[in-house]
Structure formats: C-alpha cells, structure tokens
Design an enzyme around this catalytic site. Structure first.
Site, PDB file in Angstrom:
ATOM      1  N   HIS A   1      58.365   4.581  -3.905  1.00  0.00           N
ATOM      2  CA  HIS A   1      57.739   5.598  -4.753  1.00  0.00           C
ATOM      3  C   HIS A   1      58.122   6.967  -4.203  1.00  0.00           C
ATOM      4  O   HIS A   1      58.137   7.179  -2.988  1.00  0.00           O
ATOM      5  CB  HIS A   1      56.218   5.441  -4.753  1.00  0.00           C
ATOM      6  CG  HIS A   1      55.538   6.206  -5.849  1.00  0.00           C
ATOM      7  ND1 HIS A   1      55.346   7.565  -5.808  1.00  0.00           N
ATOM      8  CD2 HIS A   1      55.028   5.797  -7.045  1.00  0.00           C
ATOM      9  CE1 HIS A   1      54.728   7.965  -6.910  1.00  0.00           C
ATOM     10  NE2 HIS A   1      54.529   6.905  -7.682  1.00  0.00           N
ATOM     11  N   HIS A   2      58.442   7.892  -5.098  1.00  0.00           N
ATOM     12  CA  HIS A   2      58.947   9.201  -4.676  1.00  0.00           C
ATOM     13  C   HIS A   2      57.918   9.984  -3.855  1.00  0.00           C
ATOM     14  O   HIS A   2      58.279  10.851  -3.053  1.00  0.00           O
ATOM     15  CB  HIS A   2      59.353  10.023  -5.903  1.00  0.00           C
ATOM     16  CG  HIS A   2      60.546  10.898  -5.676  1.00  0.00           C
ATOM     17  ND1 HIS A   2      60.781  11.566  -4.484  1.00  0.00           N
ATOM     18  CD2 HIS A   2      61.581  11.229  -6.483  1.00  0.00           C
ATOM     19  CE1 HIS A   2      61.895  12.263  -4.580  1.00  0.00           C
ATOM     20  NE2 HIS A   2      62.413  12.071  -5.768  1.00  0.00           N
ATOM     21  N   SER A   3      56.641   9.702  -4.028  1.00  0.00           N
ATOM     22  CA  SER A   3      55.637  10.398  -3.224  1.00  0.00           C
ATOM     23  C   SER A   3      55.689   9.957  -1.765  1.00  0.00           C
ATOM     24  O   SER A   3      55.160  10.630  -0.880  1.00  0.00           O
ATOM     25  CB  SER A   3      54.230  10.178  -3.790  1.00  0.00           C
ATOM     26  OG  SER A   3      53.881   8.814  -3.736  1.00  0.00           O
TER      27      SER A   3
END
Length: 492
Positions: A160-162
């Site tokens: 996930h990009h977070s």
C-alpha cells in the site's frame, strides 16, 4: 582484492543497510501525505496499491525465502504493524503492532497452470494487484509464483502506498535479497524500538487533539509574525502570494491542454499490465547524446510511444496532459516512508525528433523542480485530512486530469538473488489514480524494466500500446548508437 576482502566488504555493506532499515518505522504516526493516500482511497479507481513483479531464473528455496521474510518483518517493524484510525479525524492514523500477525497470510505461494508465459503471469499479477488490502492487517503481500517455463519462477510484492513509495519498496526488497546465491547468515536483530502503549481509537483521538492544542501557541506566533511582515511590507507579501499562486497553476493545476480523445472514457475498474525493457547503458547513451538525463530519455520514450499509438488510430496531437512524481528524498534520509511531490505539465507528444523531445522535457523537469509550489500539498494535506474523506478523494482526483503519469525509480545496480534464485528482471507497476496509463521504470542490474498499468476501458489493446512503446524506445535508443558504452548520463 581477495575473496576474503570481498566477503568482508559485502558483510559491511549489509550491516550498513540493516542499520538504516532498523530505523524504518520509528515514527508511530503516518505523515500527512500518507494519511491523505490512506483516507482518500476508493478502490479500485482510487487505489493506492503499488507492485513489483520479479522474474527469477529458478524456483527459490521456500524455507529460506520464508525465513528471509520473517527476519525482514522483525527488522522493519512497520511490516508487522496495522493502521489505527483515531475515533474522529483530528490527526493522522497511528501504526500499531498487529497482535494477530500471521506471516503465512502475507507470504503466499501459487502454481500457474501451463502454459504460464508472460501474458498469463501478467494476468495473475494484475488480478492480484486489484484485490483490495485487508485494512485491519499490515499492508503488504508477497507471492511466489511457480509453473513458469524452464523451471523459472516469479515473485510479486504488493504494497500500500501509505506504507512507502517506489524508492522505499526497492529498499525493502533489498533486505530479502542477497548478492550471492549461497545462504548468507543475517546479523542478529537489533533491540526492538521502544514504542508507546498501543492506543485504542478513542485514546488516539484524545492524544491527537492534545497535540493540536499544544501546537496552537507556536502556530499563532507564526501567523502573527507573518501578519506583521505583511503589514510592514504589503507589496512584498502580495508579490509572494501572486508568485505562489502562479507556481501552483503551473505545477498542481491541470495544464491548459486538452486530453486525448482515445483516453476520454476511463473507469479504473480494470487494470491491464504491460512490460518491455532495454539495456541501461543504451538508454544512458541516448540521454547523453541529447544532453539529457536518464529520466528525460525515459519520458521521451513514453511520449514517442504514445505518438505512434495515436497515429494508429488516425490522431495527431501536439501535447498531452502528463503527471510526474518528483522525489524529495535526501541522501541521508532514513529508509521507507513517502517523500515525493506531484506535478502536472503539457508533454510534447507531437515532437517527432527524439533529441528535441528530450531537450524540451529536460527544460520542463528542471523548471518544475524549482517551482515554489512544488511541495504545496504538504501544507494542504493537514487541512484536507481533517475533513470528510470524500473531500480528500476529490482532491486526489485532481491528478486524473492527466492522461499519463510516469515514475522512475533507481533500482539495485548489481546482480541479486532471492533464496538461491537470481532475479533477472524487476517490473514496477504503480497505482491507477484516474489516469489512463501509469508508467514506471526501474533500472535493475543493468536493465531498464518498464511497467505499464493501463485503464482497460481507455486502453483496450495493451499489446498494441506496448508495441508502440517499443517503437518509441527504438527511436530514442538510436540517438546513442554512435556513443556506445557511455554511462555518464545523470539519473535526473
């Protein structure tokens, strides 16, 4: 240099990397950019999933692969942590230990039915990428894919990009890779980083609110100081405001150019992957011949490919709206996290001469890097993150005004292995935040690996697009044919 000297240097290099990795996850809260990506996600159209598909020359030893992942998740604490939202959005979410962490959930193994060649492998990868994360667990998945011809295999890492950006994902992968096919004992794990008691949603909200209240005096002093400066020098303050507004129009606002008629209809509901590649030295030679950087030559390849693609349908465009993330990382920054800013510009798709195209891109990117508003999302995100998440999703959709987004991530420059199997290629695939095409490039062990994530509605024939991209690549590489072996072009 003797074999013992080489082994010593390798051990020291690994220790330095592991020392840096142990600092990843020391911050127990998301930053504002990560919070925005987390809260604004609307799957699949607004997904924040990033993937790397690695081709392996053989099937890695499963027990070694599992042990390497187990070690990495203990070295990088973030890989065993989940997201905890405050009861009300008064501040960013926290990272907290997942008490039910299960390595066998996150590390998987699958066998593709024969014949499992690249089309079948990409079909599996794009399907896996579109599956949403369980948002109550750590935000990563790794899958060993067997059944490829010649006894080969593949590995898909999904993040996930977070959790991190493209650079951080390369750093993460380096921890489960080795410069040798033989087993390399890992250093003892460091002492766990002390963390506060795991909060619940209510106590997290209270802590965030108290922290906000504590910041009010300093924020007020900053506003008063800025106000005093504006009163003393009203002309300078007005000029600064106008300068920032103009910069924001050039970097954040959609460029004043119409999008492609071919890409007008997008749903974001079907991801389609495509790949191609070239030798790193060849692309660097082309960049040097045109007095550009590796990144400039890469973007020129994409635009040349898009020109060929549009010509196949009878369209001739001069410019196309394009987005590009620009890294804000410094050499001494810790591993992981997200440190980038996005910018949009009108890309010269109609310029036929690849050298001229590279020159235009060079000037555009250099000017974007010094724009005062480049990092303005850093100041807007805290406000957006405390509003209903639908508004954050709307803010993130500003990037959908672009037809294509392009990312370039320096990869590992030397041969590496994963549990005994050599990694031959590493293809990156970014998320599809409303654009028709998300392109990414990673330079891996002397090869530029290009990955395309396409909106299946906007680009129904990805194979045709890949063929056109190869034509764009060939016209750029032709620039460097008279300068074989050049390796001096800059990354950016």
């Amino acid at each position: 240099m003797t074999i013992d000297d080489k082994n010593h240097d390798l051990v020291e290099a690994n220790r330095r990397a592991w020392s840096m990795a142990s600092q990843w996850g020391a911050d127990h809260r998301m930053n504002e950019l990560e919070t925005l990506m987390w809260r604004s996600e609307r799957h699949p159209r607004g997904s924040s999933t990033i993937c790397t598909l690695m081709l392996l020359d053989s099937v890695p030893e499963w027990d070694r692969l599992r042990a390497a992942h187990d070690w990495a998740t203990k070295m990088i604490h973030r890989l065993r942590e989940r997201v905890l939202e405050p009861l009300v959005p008064v501040g960013p979410p926290a990272w907290t230990v997942d008490p039910s962490f299960d390595l066998d959930y996150h590390l998987r193994r699958t066998q593709l039915p024969a014949p499992a060649r690249m089309p079948e492998l990409l079909a599996f990868a794009q399907s896996a990428a579109m599956a949403p994360f369980d948002r109550t667990r750590p935000l990563w998945e790794g899958t060993l894919i067997e059944g490829l011809p010649g006894g080969k295999a593949a590995y898909l890492l999904k993040l996930h990009h977070s959790l991190t950006d493209g650079v951080g994902s390369v750093q993460m992968l380096s921890l489960i890779q080795s410069r040798t096919s033989e087993h390399t004992p890992k250093d003892p794990l460091p002492e766990p980083v002390p963390s506060p008691d795991d909060p619940d949603a209510q106590s997290l909200a209270v802590d965030e609110l108290n922290e906000t209240i504590r910041r009010i005096p300093s924020a007020a002093r900053g506003l008063l100081s800025a106000g005093a400066r504006a009163l003393l020098r009203p002309g300078a303050a007005a000029d600064e405001a106008l300068r920032l507004a103009a910069s924001a129009r050039r970097t954040i606002a959609p460029p004043p150019v119409a999008g492609s008629p071919l890409f007008r209809i997008r749903t974001g509901k079907s991801w389609r992957f495509g790949v191609f590649e070239c030798e790193l030295k060849d692309l660097k030679a082309a960049a040097k011949a045109a007095s550009g950087s590796l990144n400039d030559a890469y973007v020129a390849v994409l635009l040349g490919g898009l020109r060929h693609y549009h010509e196949m349908f009878g369209y001739s465009l001069d410019e196309i709206p394009m987005a590009m993330p620009l890294s804000l990382r410094k050499a001494d920054d810790p591993m992981g996290g997200n440190k980038f800013a996005g910018a949009m510009f009108a890309a010269p798709i109609g310029v036929v001469d690849p050298a001229e195209r590279i020159a235009i891109i060079r000037g555009t990117v250099l000017s974007l890097r010094v724009e005062p508003a480049l990092g303005s999302m850093e100041f807007a995100a805290p406000v957006v993150n405390r509003l209903p998440s639908a508004l954050g999703a709307a803010a993130m959709r500003l990037g959908s005004a672009a037809d294509i987004s392009a990312s370039n991530v320096p990869g590992i420059p030397y041969p590496v292995y994963m549990a005994g199997a050599r990694i031959e290629r590493a293809y990156p695939f970014g998320p599809l935040p409303g654009v028709a095409i998300m392109a990414a490039m990673v330079s891996h062990a002397g090869t530029c690996c290009f990955g395309l994530n396409c909106d299946g509605t906007a680009v129904p024939d990805v194979a045709l697009l890949v063929q056109c991209m190869k034509e764009g690549l060939e016209e750029v590489l032709a620039l460097g044919r008279g300068d074989e072996g050049s390796d001096t072009a800059t990354e950016d």
